[in-house]
Design a protein around this motif. Structure first.
Motif, PDB file in Angstrom:
ATOM      1  N   PRO A  83       0.832  -1.222   0.000  1.00  0.00           N
ATOM      2  CA  PRO A  83       0.000   0.000   0.000  1.00  0.00           C
ATOM      3  C   PRO A  83       0.862   1.266   0.000  1.00  0.00           C
ATOM      4  O   PRO A  83       1.881   1.325   0.695  1.00  0.00           O
ATOM      5  N   LEU A  84       0.436   2.242  -0.813  1.00  0.00           N
ATOM      6  CA  LEU A  84       1.174   3.501  -0.888  1.00  0.00           C
ATOM      7  C   LEU A  84       0.318   4.621  -0.319  1.00  0.00           C
ATOM      8  O   LEU A  84      -0.904   4.634  -0.498  1.00  0.00           O
ATOM      9  N   GLY A  85       0.956   5.564   0.347  1.00  0.00           N
ATOM     10  CA  GLY A  85       0.241   6.711   0.896  1.00  0.00           C
ATOM     11  C   GLY A  85       0.013   7.756  -0.171  1.00  0.00           C
ATOM     12  O   GLY A  85       0.357   7.562  -1.345  1.00  0.00           O
ATOM     13  N   ASN A  86      -0.554   8.889   0.240  1.00  0.00           N
ATOM     14  CA  ASN A  86      -0.959   9.902  -0.734  1.00  0.00           C
ATOM     15  C   ASN A  86       0.197  10.692  -1.338  1.00  0.00           C
ATOM     16  O   ASN A  86      -0.006  11.505  -2.214  1.00  0.00           O
ATOM     17  N   THR A  87       1.421  10.464  -0.867  1.00  0.00           N
ATOM     18  CA  THR A  87       2.552  11.105  -1.542  1.00  0.00           C
ATOM     19  C   THR A  87       3.499  10.047  -2.117  1.00  0.00           C
ATOM     20  O   THR A  87       4.665  10.315  -2.368  1.00  0.00           O
ATOM     21  N   GLY A  88       2.985   8.830  -2.299  1.00  0.00           N
ATOM     22  CA  GLY A  88       3.765   7.789  -2.968  1.00  0.00           C
ATOM     23  C   GLY A  88       4.705   7.022  -2.058  1.00  0.00           C
ATOM     24  O   GLY A  88       5.542   6.261  -2.523  1.00  0.00           O
ATOM     25  N   LYS A  89       4.578   7.213  -0.732  1.00  0.00           N
ATOM     26  CA  LYS A  89       5.445   6.465   0.184  1.00  0.00           C
ATOM     27  C   LYS A  89       4.740   5.201   0.642  1.00  0.00           C
ATOM     28  O   LYS A  89       3.514   5.179   0.759  1.00  0.00           O
ATOM     29  N   MET A  90       5.556   4.177   0.971  1.00  0.00           N
ATOM     30  CA  MET A  90       4.964   2.931   1.438  1.00  0.00           C
ATOM     31  C   MET A  90       4.271   3.170   2.776  1.00  0.00           C
ATOM     32  O   MET A  90       4.808   3.845   3.645  1.00  0.00           O
ATOM     33  N   LEU A  91       3.060   2.615   2.911  1.00  0.00           N
ATOM     34  CA  LEU A  91       2.301   2.789   4.146  1.00  0.00           C
ATOM     35  C   LEU A  91       2.648   1.669   5.113  1.00  0.00           C
ATOM     36  O   LEU A  91       1.935   0.673   5.235  1.00  0.00           O
ATOM     37  N   LYS A  92       3.748   1.832   5.825  1.00  0.00           N
ATOM     38  CA  LYS A  92       4.194   0.755   6.708  1.00  0.00           C
ATOM     39  C   LYS A  92       3.237   0.569   7.877  1.00  0.00           C
ATOM     40  O   LYS A  92       3.122  -0.522   8.421  1.00  0.00           O
ATOM     41  N   SER A  93       2.549   1.671   8.267  1.00  0.00           N
ATOM     42  CA  SER A  93       1.610   1.546   9.387  1.00  0.00           C
ATOM     43  C   SER A  93       0.523   0.530   9.034  1.00  0.00           C
ATOM     44  O   SER A  93       0.123  -0.287   9.861  1.00  0.00           O
ATOM     45  N   GLU A  94       0.071   0.566   7.768  1.00  0.00           N
ATOM     46  CA  GLU A  94      -0.972  -0.371   7.342  1.00  0.00           C
ATOM     47  C   GLU A  94      -0.437  -1.808   7.353  1.00  0.00           C
ATOM     48  O   GLU A  94      -1.121  -2.736   7.760  1.00  0.00           O
ATOM     49  N   LEU A  95       0.812  -1.962   6.891  1.00  0.00           N
ATOM     50  CA  LEU A  95       1.410  -3.301   6.870  1.00  0.00           C
ATOM     51  C   LEU A  95       1.601  -3.833   8.287  1.00  0.00           C
ATOM     52  O   LEU A  95       1.379  -5.018   8.553  1.00  0.00           O
ATOM     53  N   ARG A  96       2.004  -2.931   9.189  1.00  0.00           N
ATOM     54  CA  ARG A  96       2.208  -3.372  10.577  1.00  0.00           C
ATOM     55  C   ARG A  96       0.898  -3.893  11.163  1.00  0.00           C
ATOM     56  O   ARG A  96       0.876  -4.883  11.880  1.00  0.00           O
ATOM     57  N   GLU A  97      -0.190  -3.192  10.790  1.00  0.00           N
ATOM     58  CA  GLU A  97      -1.496  -3.627  11.296  1.00  0.00           C
ATOM     59  C   GLU A  97      -1.855  -4.984  10.685  1.00  0.00           C
ATOM     60  O   GLU A  97      -2.252  -5.908  11.383  1.00  0.00           O
ATOM     61  N   GLN A  98      -1.663  -5.073   9.351  1.00  0.00           N
ATOM     62  CA  GLN A  98      -2.018  -6.303   8.634  1.00  0.00           C
ATOM     63  C   GLN A  98      -1.254  -7.511   9.184  1.00  0.00           C
ATOM     64  O   GLN A  98      -1.799  -8.602   9.278  1.00  0.00           O
TER      65      GLN A  98
END
Ligand code: AMP
Length: 541
Positions: free
Chosen positions: A517-532
């Motif tokens: 998942p990428l955030g709104n400025t094109g960075k990886m959304l690690k917070s989402e991965l940590r949750e997943q």
């Protein structure tokens, strides 16, 4: 005793005056939302910006009031950059990639008085309009032919008609250079987004700094294509630096895929560009698949997140493009540091030079840096001791918009990044403080681990996150997005780490995902991965 020199405030309008007078025939080329390519000159832009300034007055957007945009990179957005700030009002660039609830929250927080938006965002603005009580004027950035026949937006105005109604007899006002010029909210991956309010002075000083030879190295001979959006930290200052030097500007509009970008780079002979690594992945893959080359591209600015060494090597070795790996943030305008070499690096072989460039670089004059431990004590610049990175300088944030408490510590801005600094002053970001992996009380640099994985030919993208571990508290888990149609096993990837990082840094496990998942400025959304993957069972814990 004061000096006897002229006092001229540093104003955004002075850039426009300069570029109109000294580079008036230089081109600005835009891929429009309407589908075609639009061309005009800085002189035309300045002329229309003056008409727009009068239109803003007619709309009741006065000095100190906020006018917002929801728009891609294009000439009309650029006109707003100059006209809004030039009149003494504040340009607020809303990020359309945010969730609509967040956009509504930000627009209210900023008290936007007018909203100028591209056709792409008509449905979004229709769904939001009733939640934007402060907005008195909605303006579609289009000509009459593209106005919708019906809309729920009250009194929707047509941008081209607003301009035509005005002549261009307008003098840019002179005011205090500390006046606010533009407003941009942080990405807000955690908590509410925070407003960063730039001043005319900070914007101009940043433009001088970012244009320097050891930064973006810009000149009137350049053709500049900002891939980084105008709604993300003022496109890293490129609208201002391009005027400062009189460079040709190429605006890519909404299509940022590899093929569309390649076409513009090629036909407009782009020499300098800037963007986040995920965008370059698309362009490089397109060139790899088609065998195409970019003979005119001389330099690429990469930042926003770490440039993987494999990407750096492809640009430099395969395409002969000089990479400037830069570091900055919304709070720092953004440019602070770039990976330009020093004279002692010039004689090194390519591998050694690339190793220097893989770091986030050294500061330009104006910005100063330090690393502190958690107790606030300054740490040594030895290239291996890592600590909390702090910055200060005239284009670094002092406090957030409407923020009551100063975020500063002893006059320094805490960036939230963890970094080392080497004896030559080169920063290396090892992590975002909230992304660090703490194993047995020691930090493991997730960016290093991702860079190793990204060098594997089967890996399209890799994120390394902490997962709970009964003995070590946290251990690294590698999350991998494979290249389309390519297979690679967990064991192969883990074996790939051998000899490249300390053994105890090697991730404990690998999981494969279809898409990181990428955030709104094109960075990886690690917070989402940590949750997943919060309940992920590591093998042999
Ligand atoms: P933003 O305010 O959205 O531009 O995000 C700023 C953050 O992006 C920084 O604090 C860093 O965590 C990250 N960042 C920016 N440039 C780099 C880079 N070259 N390498 C690693 N992280 C970066």
């Amino acid at each position: 005793m004061f000096g006897n020199m002229m006092e001229q405030p540093l104003l955004v309008s002075s850039l426009l005056r300069h570029v109109e007078r000294h580079h008036g025939t230089q081109e600005i080329v835009s891929r429009r939302i309407e589908g075609d390519i639009h061309r005009y000159t800085y002189r035309d832009m300045a002329h229309r910006a003056r008409q727009l300034a009068k239109a803003l007055h007619a709309l009741g957007v006065g000095a100190g009031e906020v006018a917002a945009t929801l728009a891609w990179n294009g000439y009309r957005h650029l006109e707003l950059y100059y006209a809004v700030s030039g009149t003494g009002a504040v340009l607020h660039t809303l990020n359309p990639r945010l969730h609509p609830d967040q956009i509504a929250w930000i627009a209210q927080h900023a008290e936007d008085k007018a909203l100028f938006f591209d056709l792409t965002f008509l449905p979004l603005v229709e769904s939001l309009a009733s939640r934007l009580p402060t907005v008195k004027a909605f303006v579609l950035l289009a000509a009459r032919t593209h106005m919708p026949s019906s809309t729920t937006i009250p009194d929707l105005l047509c941008y081209e008609e607003l301009l035509v109604a005005q002549d261009d007899r307008y003098e840019w006002p002179t005011f205090d250079e500390r006046t606010a010029s533009s407003l941009c909210y942080t990405s807000g991956t955690t908590g509410d987004p925070k407003g960063v309010l730039y001043s005319h002075r900070s914007t101009l000083l940043h433009a001088y700094g970012a244009a320097l030879p050891d930064a973006h190295k810009l000149s009137a001979c350049d053709v500049v294509l900002p891939v980084v959006p105008l709604f993300h930290v003022n496109a890293w200052g490129l609208p201002y630096t391009s005027s400062l030097v009189g460079a040709k500007l190429v605006m890519p509009g909404a299509n940022l895929d590899g093929a569309s970008l390649y076409e513009l780079f090629d036909t407009e002979q782009v020499s300098f560009t800037c963007g986040v690594p995920t965008v370059w992945q698309g362009l490089l893959t397109h060139m790899e698949q088609t065998g195409l080359r970019l003979p005119h591209l001389r330099r690429v600015g990469i930042g926003g997140s770490a440039c993987p060494p494999s990407m750096l090597a492809t640009f430099e070795r395969v395409h002969g493009v000089d990479v400037l790996h830069g570091w900055g943030m919304t709070e720092t305008s953004p440019f602070c540091a770039g990976s330009a070499l020093k004279s002692q690096h010039a004689g090194l072989d390519l591998d050694a030079r690339l190793a220097v460039k893989a770091k986030q670089g050294r500061v330009v004059f104006g910005v100063d840096i330090r690393i502190n431990n958690d107790e606030g004590r300054e740490l040594p610049w030895n290239g291996h001791t890592s600590g909390n990175l702090l910055v200060r300088g005239p284009w670094v944030l002092n406090r957030y918009y409407k923020g009551e408490q100063s975020p500063l510590r002893d006059g320094w801005f805490p960036t939230g990044d963890i970094a080392t600094i080497d004896a030559d002053g080169y920063i290396q970001i090892t992590d975002r403080s909230k992304d660090v992996i703490k194993s047995g009380g020691e930090w493991i640099g997730s960016i290093d681990l991702e860079n190793v994985a990204m060098a594997h030919p089967a890996v399209a993208m890799a994120a390394c996150i902490a997962v709970p571990h009964p003995k070590w508290d946290e251990r690294p888990l590698l999350v991998v997005q494979r290249k389309p149609g390519v297979e690679v096993s967990r064991e192969t990837l883990l074996a790939f780490y051998s000899g490249k990082v300390a053994k105890w840094w090697t991730p404990d496990d690998v999981v494969f995902v279809d898409q990181i998942p990428l955030g709104n400025t094109g960075k990886m959304l690690k917070s989402e991965l940590r949750e997943q993957f919060s309940n992920h069972q590591l093998p042999n814990p």
